[in-house]
Scaffold this motif. Structure first.
Motif, PDB file in Angstrom:
ATOM      1  N   ALA A 206     -12.171   2.298  -1.707  1.00 37.57           N
ATOM      2  CA  ALA A 206     -12.075   1.465  -0.513  1.00 37.57           C
ATOM      3  C   ALA A 206     -13.353   1.505   0.310  1.00 37.57           C
ATOM      4  CB  ALA A 206     -10.881   1.922   0.343  1.00 37.57           C
ATOM      5  N   SER A 207     -13.486   0.540   1.216  1.00 35.70           N
ATOM      6  CA  SER A 207     -14.628   0.502   2.123  1.00 35.70           C
ATOM      7  C   SER A 207     -14.464   1.573   3.195  1.00 35.70           C
ATOM      8  CB  SER A 207     -14.716  -0.881   2.789  1.00 35.70           C
ATOM      9  OG  SER A 207     -13.559  -1.109   3.590  1.00 35.70           O
ATOM     10  N   ALA A 208     -15.513   1.788   3.986  1.00 36.66           N
ATOM     11  CA  ALA A 208     -15.470   2.818   5.029  1.00 36.66           C
ATOM     12  C   ALA A 208     -14.368   2.556   6.062  1.00 36.66           C
ATOM     13  CB  ALA A 208     -16.828   2.935   5.702  1.00 36.66           C
ATOM     14  N   PRO A 209     -14.259   1.322   6.596  1.00 35.32           N
ATOM     15  CA  PRO A 209     -13.164   1.089   7.555  1.00 35.32           C
ATOM     16  C   PRO A 209     -11.794   1.203   6.906  1.00 35.32           C
ATOM     17  CG  PRO A 209     -14.362  -0.951   7.109  1.00 35.32           C
ATOM     18  CD  PRO A 209     -15.155   0.149   6.527  1.00 35.32           C
ATOM     19  N   ALA A 210     -11.667   0.764   5.661  1.00 37.11           N
ATOM     20  CA  ALA A 210     -10.384   0.858   4.963  1.00 37.11           C
ATOM     21  C   ALA A 210      -9.957   2.313   4.795  1.00 37.11           C
ATOM     22  CB  ALA A 210     -10.466   0.172   3.611  1.00 37.11           C
ATOM     23  N   LYS A 211     -10.925   3.191   4.553  1.00 37.78           N
ATOM     24  CA  LYS A 211     -10.605   4.617   4.431  1.00 37.78           C
ATOM     25  C   LYS A 211      -9.986   5.143   5.715  1.00 37.78           C
ATOM     26  CE  LYS A 211     -14.161   5.668   0.989  1.00 37.78           C
ATOM     27  NZ  LYS A 211     -15.458   6.344   0.725  1.00 37.78           N
ATOM     28  N   LEU A 212     -10.473   4.654   6.858  1.00 47.43           N
ATOM     29  CA  LEU A 212      -9.915   5.088   8.141  1.00 47.43           C
ATOM     30  C   LEU A 212      -8.493   4.573   8.326  1.00 47.43           C
ATOM     31  CD1 LEU A 212     -13.040   4.669  10.470  1.00 47.43           C
ATOM     32  CD2 LEU A 212     -12.025   6.803   9.650  1.00 47.43           C
ATOM     33  N   TYR A 213      -8.233   3.345   7.898  1.00 42.60           N
ATOM     34  CA  TYR A 213      -6.864   2.820   7.952  1.00 42.60           C
ATOM     35  C   TYR A 213      -5.919   3.710   7.136  1.00 42.60           C
ATOM     36  CZ  TYR A 213      -7.829  -1.751  10.146  1.00 42.60           C
ATOM     37  OH  TYR A 213      -8.157  -2.760  11.023  1.00 42.60           O
ATOM     38  N   ILE A 214      -6.370   4.084   5.962  1.00 36.39           N
ATOM     39  CA  ILE A 214      -5.537   4.913   5.078  1.00 36.39           C
ATOM     40  C   ILE A 214      -5.346   6.302   5.670  1.00 36.39           C
ATOM     41  CG2 ILE A 214      -5.420   5.986   2.795  1.00 36.39           C
ATOM     42  CD1 ILE A 214      -6.960   3.498   1.734  1.00 36.39           C
ATOM     43  N   GLU A 215      -6.418   6.866   6.229  1.00 38.44           N
ATOM     44  CA  GLU A 215      -6.309   8.188   6.849  1.00 38.44           C
ATOM     45  C   GLU A 215      -5.359   8.162   8.044  1.00 38.44           C
ATOM     46  OE1 GLU A 215     -10.263   9.365   7.791  1.00 38.44           O
ATOM     47  OE2 GLU A 215     -10.910   9.450   5.684  1.00 38.44           O
ATOM     48  N   ALA A 216      -5.389   7.082   8.817  1.00 38.29           N
ATOM     49  CA  ALA A 216      -4.492   6.965   9.959  1.00 38.29           C
ATOM     50  C   ALA A 216      -3.036   6.865   9.503  1.00 38.29           C
ATOM     51  CB  ALA A 216      -4.863   5.743  10.801  1.00 38.29           C
ATOM     52  N   ALA A 217      -2.811   6.107   8.442  1.00 40.02           N
ATOM     53  CA  ALA A 217      -1.452   5.983   7.908  1.00 40.02           C
ATOM     54  C   ALA A 217      -0.947   7.328   7.396  1.00 40.02           C
ATOM     55  CB  ALA A 217      -1.422   4.945   6.789  1.00 40.02           C
ATOM     56  N   GLN A 218      -1.833   8.084   6.750  1.00 39.96           N
ATOM     57  CA  GLN A 218      -1.457   9.408   6.259  1.00 39.96           C
ATOM     58  C   GLN A 218      -1.143  10.340   7.432  1.00 39.96           C
ATOM     59  OE1 GLN A 218      -1.180  10.479   2.804  1.00 39.96           O
ATOM     60  NE2 GLN A 218      -0.004  11.941   4.008  1.00 39.96           N
ATOM     61  N   ALA A 219      -1.940  10.250   8.500  1.00 32.98           N
ATOM     62  CA  ALA A 219      -1.692  11.073   9.683  1.00 32.98           C
ATOM     63  C   ALA A 219      -0.342  10.740  10.308  1.00 32.98           C
ATOM     64  CB  ALA A 219      -2.814  10.876  10.705  1.00 32.98           C
ATOM     65  N   GLU A 220       0.000   9.455  10.339  1.00 36.00           N
ATOM     66  CA  GLU A 220       1.311   9.054  10.872  1.00 36.00           C
ATOM     67  C   GLU A 220       2.437   9.591  10.004  1.00 36.00           C
ATOM     68  OE1 GLU A 220       0.735   4.858  13.198  1.00 36.00           O
ATOM     69  OE2 GLU A 220       0.461   4.795  11.029  1.00 36.00           O
ATOM     70  N   ALA A 221       2.242   9.550   8.682  1.00 38.74           N
ATOM     71  CA  ALA A 221       3.275  10.032   7.765  1.00 38.74           C
ATOM     72  C   ALA A 221       3.460  11.543   7.886  1.00 38.74           C
ATOM     73  CB  ALA A 221       2.910   9.655   6.334  1.00 38.74           C
ATOM     74  N   ASP A 222       2.376  12.266   8.173  1.00 42.55           N
ATOM     75  CA  ASP A 222       2.439  13.725   8.255  1.00 42.55           C
ATOM     76  C   ASP A 222       2.874  14.226   9.629  1.00 42.55           C
ATOM     77  OD1 ASP A 222       1.571  13.830   5.657  1.00 42.55           O
ATOM     78  OD2 ASP A 222      -0.535  14.197   6.167  1.00 42.55           O
ATOM     79  N   ALA A 223       2.894  13.337  10.613  1.00 43.37           N
ATOM     80  CA  ALA A 223       3.188  13.752  11.984  1.00 43.37           C
ATOM     81  C   ALA A 223       4.630  14.231  12.123  1.00 43.37           C
ATOM     82  CB  ALA A 223       2.926  12.604  12.955  1.00 43.37           C
ATOM     83  N   ARG A 224       4.833  15.189  13.001  1.00 45.55           N
ATOM     84  CA  ARG A 224       6.169  15.711  13.276  1.00 45.55           C
ATOM     85  C   ARG A 224       6.705  15.112  14.573  1.00 45.55           C
ATOM     86  NH1 ARG A 224       5.928  22.256  12.022  1.00 45.55           N
ATOM     87  NH2 ARG A 224       5.377  22.098   9.794  1.00 45.55           N
ATOM     88  N   GLU A 225       7.963  14.703  14.543  1.00 48.28           N
ATOM     89  CA  GLU A 225       8.649  14.175  15.725  1.00 48.28           C
ATOM     90  C   GLU A 225       7.847  13.054  16.383  1.00 48.28           C
ATOM     91  OE1 GLU A 225       9.499  17.428  18.312  1.00 48.28           O
ATOM     92  OE2 GLU A 225      10.934  18.359  16.917  1.00 48.28           O
ATOM     93  N   ASP A 226       7.355  12.150  15.559  1.00 46.01           N
ATOM     94  CA  ASP A 226       6.635  10.969  16.041  1.00 46.01           C
ATOM     95  C   ASP A 226       5.411  11.318  16.896  1.00 46.01           C
ATOM     96  OD1 ASP A 226       8.421   9.204  14.798  1.00 46.01           O
ATOM     97  OD2 ASP A 226       9.819   9.335  16.482  1.00 46.01           O
ATOM     98  N   ASP A 227       4.772  12.427  16.614  1.00 43.23           N
ATOM     99  CA  ASP A 227       3.543  12.790  17.305  1.00 43.23           C
ATOM    100  C   ASP A 227       2.395  11.983  16.701  1.00 43.23           C
ATOM    101  OD1 ASP A 227       1.395  13.887  18.554  1.00 43.23           O
ATOM    102  OD2 ASP A 227       1.692  15.932  17.832  1.00 43.23           O
ATOM    103  N   SER A 228       1.918  11.003  17.438  1.00 35.48           N
ATOM    104  CA  SER A 228       0.921  10.077  16.897  1.00 35.48           C
ATOM    105  C   SER A 228      -0.506  10.418  17.309  1.00 35.48           C
ATOM    106  CB  SER A 228       1.246   8.648  17.348  1.00 35.48           C
ATOM    107  OG  SER A 228       1.224   8.558  18.765  1.00 35.48           O
ATOM    108  N   LYS A 229      -0.737  11.594  17.876  1.00 36.81           N
ATOM    109  CA  LYS A 229      -2.060  11.921  18.402  1.00 36.81           C
ATOM    110  C   LYS A 229      -3.143  11.842  17.325  1.00 36.81           C
ATOM    111  CE  LYS A 229      -0.376  14.903  22.126  1.00 36.81           C
ATOM    112  NZ  LYS A 229      -0.356  16.288  22.667  1.00 36.81           N
ATOM    113  N   ALA A 230      -2.860  12.372  16.133  1.00 31.85           N
ATOM    114  CA  ALA A 230      -3.871  12.372  15.071  1.00 31.85           C
ATOM    115  C   ALA A 230      -4.189  10.948  14.631  1.00 31.85           C
ATOM    116  CB  ALA A 230      -3.385  13.206  13.883  1.00 31.85           C
ATOM    117  N   ALA A 231      -3.138  10.137  14.463  1.00 27.54           N
ATOM    118  CA  ALA A 231      -3.342   8.748  14.043  1.00 27.54           C
ATOM    119  C   ALA A 231      -4.092   7.970  15.120  1.00 27.54           C
ATOM    120  CB  ALA A 231      -2.002   8.087  13.744  1.00 27.54           C
TER     121      ALA A 231
END
Length: 268
Positions: free
Chosen positions: A82-107
């Protein structure tokens, strides 16, 4: 509308991806998933097509959650394609998936980085706004109202809470939530509401400058009686010094009615 994120993929896969993204924003989750799946068939290395599929599956019922996780795992696996911005989209989605109790700070942190690095990316600002989850207070209670965001950073400029004017006997048909889109003109933002009110907020700071209750009986220009109700689906239209809004919306258990109202500059 036509949504677009440039991705590293075959041109046909890009077209299917954009279609899926547009359908995703329109809440057509099934059709969106099918478009992303077709993008994957065209280009199996399309990481963002898998990202989109994960987003679409996330809108669907709980049984689809497992498919969304599998799609996101594939997006992560193919991230180097993926492109550089696309990698960030994917990383944000992964952060949302890994978050506990809807903690979106990382995303949110990743989306802010995306917005800062690519300020012309409208989609980045949209996903940042969604990740902020400011529709709820710290106790998880709904906090309906109108938000103004800084276009370059996605930061909240002001928030105007929706007044709670619904009588207990009117609930749940009467609801203070804002579903119709706002209409902005220089100096003011018009926001219709489920509760039947049309409100105007000052563009600069969100102060309430005018409001009108449409949940009442009117005498129409033909002399007939008509009744307003909830305002849903379409926002206010501003043209030729007039504000036009349709009031009354039965679908979804809202307050029924059907009247077209036109307001002049002097508020009549």
């Amino acid at each position: 509308g036509n949504s677009h994120i440039p991705i590293k993929a075959a041109p046909e896969a890009q077209a299917w991806f954009d279609q899926g993204l547009s359908l995703l924003h329109d809440f057509w989750d099934y059709e969106s998933a099918k478009a992303f799946e077709q993008g994957i068939r065209v280009d199996p290395n399309c990481a963002m097509c898998y990202w989109g599929l994960a987003q679409a599956e996330g809108l669907r019922h709980s049984d689809a959650a497992v498919y969304g996780k599998k799609a996101l795992a594939e997006a992560v696996r193919l991230k180097n394609h993926a492109s550089a911005p696309a990698k960030l989209y994917i990383e944000a989605a992964q952060a949302e998936a890994d978050a506990r109790e809807d903690d979106s700070k990382a995303a949110v942190s990743i989306y802010r980085k995306l917005v800062k690095k690519y300020p012309r990316d409208t989609q980045a600002r949209i996903f940042l706004a969604e990740a902020l989850s400011d529709g709820y207070d710290d106790k998880g209670e709904p906090k309906p109202g109108l938000f103004a965001l800084a276009p370059q950073s996605g930061a909240i400029k002001w928030f105007a809470a929706a007044p709670d004017v619904c009588a207990a006997a009117q609930e749940p048909a009467c609801d203070r939530g804002y579903s119709p889109p706002p209409t902005a003109i220089p100096g003011a933002v018009f926001q219709p509401s489920f509760d039947g009110w049309l409100r105007a907020y000052r563009e600069r700071d969100g102060a309430l400058i005018w409001s009108f209750d449409t949940n009442r009986e009117f005498t129409t220009v033909s002399g007939e009686k008509a009744h307003g109700g909830s305002i849903e689906s379409a926002g206010a239209v501003v043209a030729d010094g007039r504000v036009v809004v349709n009031s009354g919306y039965l679908f979804g258990g809202r307050m029924a009615g059907n009247v077209l109202l036109v307001f002049s500059v002097d508020g009549r």
